[in-house]
Design a protein around this motif. Structure first.
Motif, PDB file in Angstrom:
ATOM      1  N   LEU B  21       0.836  -1.202   0.000  1.00 60.40           N
ATOM      2  CA  LEU B  21       0.000   0.000   0.000  1.00 60.40           C
ATOM      3  C   LEU B  21       0.869   1.250   0.000  1.00 60.40           C
ATOM      4  CD1 LEU B  21      -2.819  -0.870   2.577  1.00 60.40           C
ATOM      5  CD2 LEU B  21      -3.100  -0.487   0.135  1.00 60.40           C
ATOM      6  N   GLU B 133      -9.779  -4.520 -14.298  1.00 57.66           N
ATOM      7  CA  GLU B 133      -9.018  -4.743 -13.065  1.00 57.66           C
ATOM      8  C   GLU B 133      -8.942  -3.460 -12.229  1.00 57.66           C
ATOM      9  OE1 GLU B 133      -5.927  -8.284 -14.397  1.00 57.66           O
ATOM     10  OE2 GLU B 133      -5.488  -6.196 -14.915  1.00 57.66           O
ATOM     11  N   THR B 136     -12.154  -3.124 -10.445  1.00 52.34           N
ATOM     12  CA  THR B 136     -12.197  -4.098  -9.351  1.00 52.34           C
ATOM     13  C   THR B 136     -11.380  -3.607  -8.166  1.00 52.34           C
ATOM     14  OG1 THR B 136     -12.431  -5.930 -10.919  1.00 52.34           O
ATOM     15  CG2 THR B 136     -11.682  -6.477  -8.703  1.00 52.34           C
ATOM     16  N   LEU B 137     -10.179  -3.135  -8.451  1.00 55.06           N
ATOM     17  CA  LEU B 137      -9.304  -2.655  -7.372  1.00 55.06           C
ATOM     18  C   LEU B 137      -9.946  -1.484  -6.646  1.00 55.06           C
ATOM     19  CD1 LEU B 137      -6.636  -2.680  -5.850  1.00 55.06           C
ATOM     20  CD2 LEU B 137      -5.655  -1.245  -7.642  1.00 55.06           C
ATOM     21  N   SER B 139     -13.041  -0.726  -6.439  1.00 54.31           N
ATOM     22  CA  SER B 139     -14.232  -1.183  -5.718  1.00 54.31           C
ATOM     23  C   SER B 139     -13.859  -1.863  -4.404  1.00 54.31           C
ATOM     24  CB  SER B 139     -15.031  -2.129  -6.604  1.00 54.31           C
ATOM     25  OG  SER B 139     -16.048  -2.755  -5.859  1.00 54.31           O
ATOM     26  N   LEU B 140     -12.869  -2.758  -4.475  1.00 57.27           N
ATOM     27  CA  LEU B 140     -12.457  -3.482  -3.272  1.00 57.27           C
ATOM     28  C   LEU B 140     -11.861  -2.524  -2.240  1.00 57.27           C
ATOM     29  CD1 LEU B 140     -10.855  -6.684  -4.881  1.00 57.27           C
ATOM     30  CD2 LEU B 140     -13.060  -6.497  -3.720  1.00 57.27           C
ATOM     31  N   LEU B 141     -11.005  -1.627  -2.705  1.00 53.68           N
ATOM     32  CA  LEU B 141     -10.374  -0.684  -1.786  1.00 53.68           C
ATOM     33  C   LEU B 141     -11.414   0.221  -1.130  1.00 53.68           C
ATOM     34  CD1 LEU B 141      -7.128   0.474  -3.651  1.00 53.68           C
ATOM     35  CD2 LEU B 141      -7.268  -0.725  -1.461  1.00 53.68           C
ATOM     36  N   THR B 142     -12.382   0.650  -1.923  1.00 55.73           N
ATOM     37  CA  THR B 142     -13.418   1.528  -1.379  1.00 55.73           C
ATOM     38  C   THR B 142     -14.224   0.814  -0.311  1.00 55.73           C
ATOM     39  OG1 THR B 142     -13.580   2.713  -3.479  1.00 55.73           O
ATOM     40  CG2 THR B 142     -15.428   2.931  -1.951  1.00 55.73           C
ATOM     41  N   ARG B 143     -14.523  -0.451  -0.557  1.00 55.58           N
ATOM     42  CA  ARG B 143     -15.274  -1.205   0.449  1.00 55.58           C
ATOM     43  C   ARG B 143     -14.484  -1.323   1.740  1.00 55.58           C
ATOM     44  NH1 ARG B 143     -16.772  -6.664  -2.171  1.00 55.58           N
ATOM     45  NH2 ARG B 143     -17.130  -7.239   0.018  1.00 55.58           N
ATOM     46  N   VAL B 144     -13.194  -1.616   1.614  1.00 56.49           N
ATOM     47  CA  VAL B 144     -12.362  -1.725   2.817  1.00 56.49           C
ATOM     48  C   VAL B 144     -12.274  -0.375   3.521  1.00 56.49           C
ATOM     49  CG1 VAL B 144     -10.053  -2.247   3.697  1.00 56.49           C
ATOM     50  CG2 VAL B 144     -11.021  -3.611   1.845  1.00 56.49           C
ATOM     51  N   ALA B 145     -12.089   0.688   2.741  1.00 64.10           N
ATOM     52  CA  ALA B 145     -11.978   2.030   3.332  1.00 64.10           C
ATOM     53  C   ALA B 145     -13.256   2.378   4.087  1.00 64.10           C
ATOM     54  CB  ALA B 145     -11.696   3.063   2.248  1.00 64.10           C
ATOM     55  N   CYS B 146     -14.401   2.114   3.481  1.00 62.93           N
ATOM     56  CA  CYS B 146     -15.679   2.388   4.146  1.00 62.93           C
ATOM     57  C   CYS B 146     -15.767   1.613   5.453  1.00 62.93           C
ATOM     58  CB  CYS B 146     -16.849   1.998   3.241  1.00 62.93           C
ATOM     59  SG  CYS B 146     -17.163   3.153   1.905  1.00 62.93           S
ATOM     60  N   SER B 147     -15.326   0.389   5.403  1.00 60.99           N
ATOM     61  CA  SER B 147     -15.392  -0.467   6.580  1.00 60.99           C
ATOM     62  C   SER B 147     -14.516   0.058   7.711  1.00 60.99           C
ATOM     63  CB  SER B 147     -14.984  -1.885   6.190  1.00 60.99           C
ATOM     64  OG  SER B 147     -14.522  -2.602   7.314  1.00 60.99           O
ATOM     65  N   VAL B 148     -13.279   0.410   7.389  1.00 56.71           N
ATOM     66  CA  VAL B 148     -12.372   0.850   8.450  1.00 56.71           C
ATOM     67  C   VAL B 148     -12.732   2.240   8.949  1.00 56.71           C
ATOM     68  CG1 VAL B 148     -10.473  -0.584   7.626  1.00 56.71           C
ATOM     69  CG2 VAL B 148     -10.647   1.783   6.856  1.00 56.71           C
TER      70      VAL B 148
END
Lengths: 177, 177
Positions: B21, B133, B136-137, B139-148
């Motif tokens: 990262l 890709e 996808t990246l 989308s995945l990063l945004t989901r993790v960011a929202c979560s944290v």
DNA sequence: TATTGTTATACTCTATAACTATA
DNA sequence: TATAGTTATAGAGTATAACAATA
């Protein structure tokens, strides 16, 4: 590859990659803090030992470059890591200006055990993703990281800026002092 | 640093999420520097205006939290952004201790144009990935960011550490002052 | 008393420049 | 002359503590 509900991924947080990456990285660093703060230099100290173990660089300058720090900072880091008995500095016989950073047994052991625990931290931070999604994310990020580490960032920046003719601007020196 | 064929994603760079990262973020920040350094506070100043536009927070404290900075730093940032005519501070009628950060027209315009250029920078940094890709990246990063961002990092850290019984260790305070 | 925001101070981290040694 | 590494100094960035205003 639709993920979940999420109306629009680009609008949830503002869409800036720097912000998204920063938020995830901050969460990871914060969570990993108590795992790495027994190592001199904290997370950065761990990365030094870890990089040294993998043996992909063999002088302090390249080590500093890979980790994105100044070579003077690397000196301080290695001073502390060497004092803690985690690494040694060995002159390169081929070019005695170079110092090869070699982990000690103690350094290797600590690094391995830290590595295992960091992996758990990772899974925790990425907890909102499925196992498959986690692997996808890691794979994509690693590819990007390899790509950006293989290229000179400043040169890339210049070519990128050259394409940005959105507004007529003077090229700017891009370094401030 | 040889990039060759990439035998194993997990072993190419050492496998630490923080390092991966960090490398990507550094490359992005470096490339985006010349785009955002006309804004007071640079990339962070941009993120302040951008977050203010989206209107998801309505006092300086939450704004600082979201961006991962101290509230005192936010004061300095807003001083400069306000002096540059990009945002205004308006007392919240409901609770006059709060200051709502409202972007000016000038701030909104600058933010939008910066946003467009940053998107080009993003695509450049993620240039080794295909369009699909990249999405996808993101989308995945945004989901993790929202979560944290939705969870308290310190509380999370405690639960994560509690699960780490790899070696018998004292629990550690996990905060230093 | 608790919280938001501000200000002043102190500290940490990093960069800059000068130096040594090797090439 | 040029490069790797070290050291000392200066600067940028950040946190700490005390304060005022509001609840």
């Amino acid at each position: 590859m639709q993920t979940t509900e999420q109306p629009d991924d680009g609008e949830v947080l503002g869409g800036d990659l720097g912000f998204i990456l920063g938020a995830v990285l901050r969460a990871y660093v914060k969570t990993a803090e108590s795992v790495v703060d027994q190592i001199p230099g904290g997370g950065r100290g761990y990365q030094v030992v870890s990089t040294a173990i993998h043996g992909t660089v063999d002088n302090q300058r390249d080590l500093a470059r890979r980790l994105g720090v100044d070579r003077t900072v690397m000196t301080y880091l290695l001073d502390d890591l060497e004092a803690a008995g985690l690494v040694t500095r060995q002159p390169d016989p081929a070019d005695r200006r170079n110092r090869q950073v070699v982990p000690t047994d103690k350094g290797s052991q600590l690094c391995r055990s830290t590595e295992r625990r960091l992996r758990l931290i990772e899974d925790h931070v990425l907890g909102s993703l499925s196992d498959a999604e986690r692997e996808t994310l890691r794979s994509l990020l690693t590819r990007v990281a390899c790509s950006v580490l293989a290229t000179d960032p400043m040169q890339d920046a210049c070519t990128a800026i050259a394409e940005l003719t959105d507004e007529p601007k003077k090229p700017r020196p891009a370094h401030k002092r």
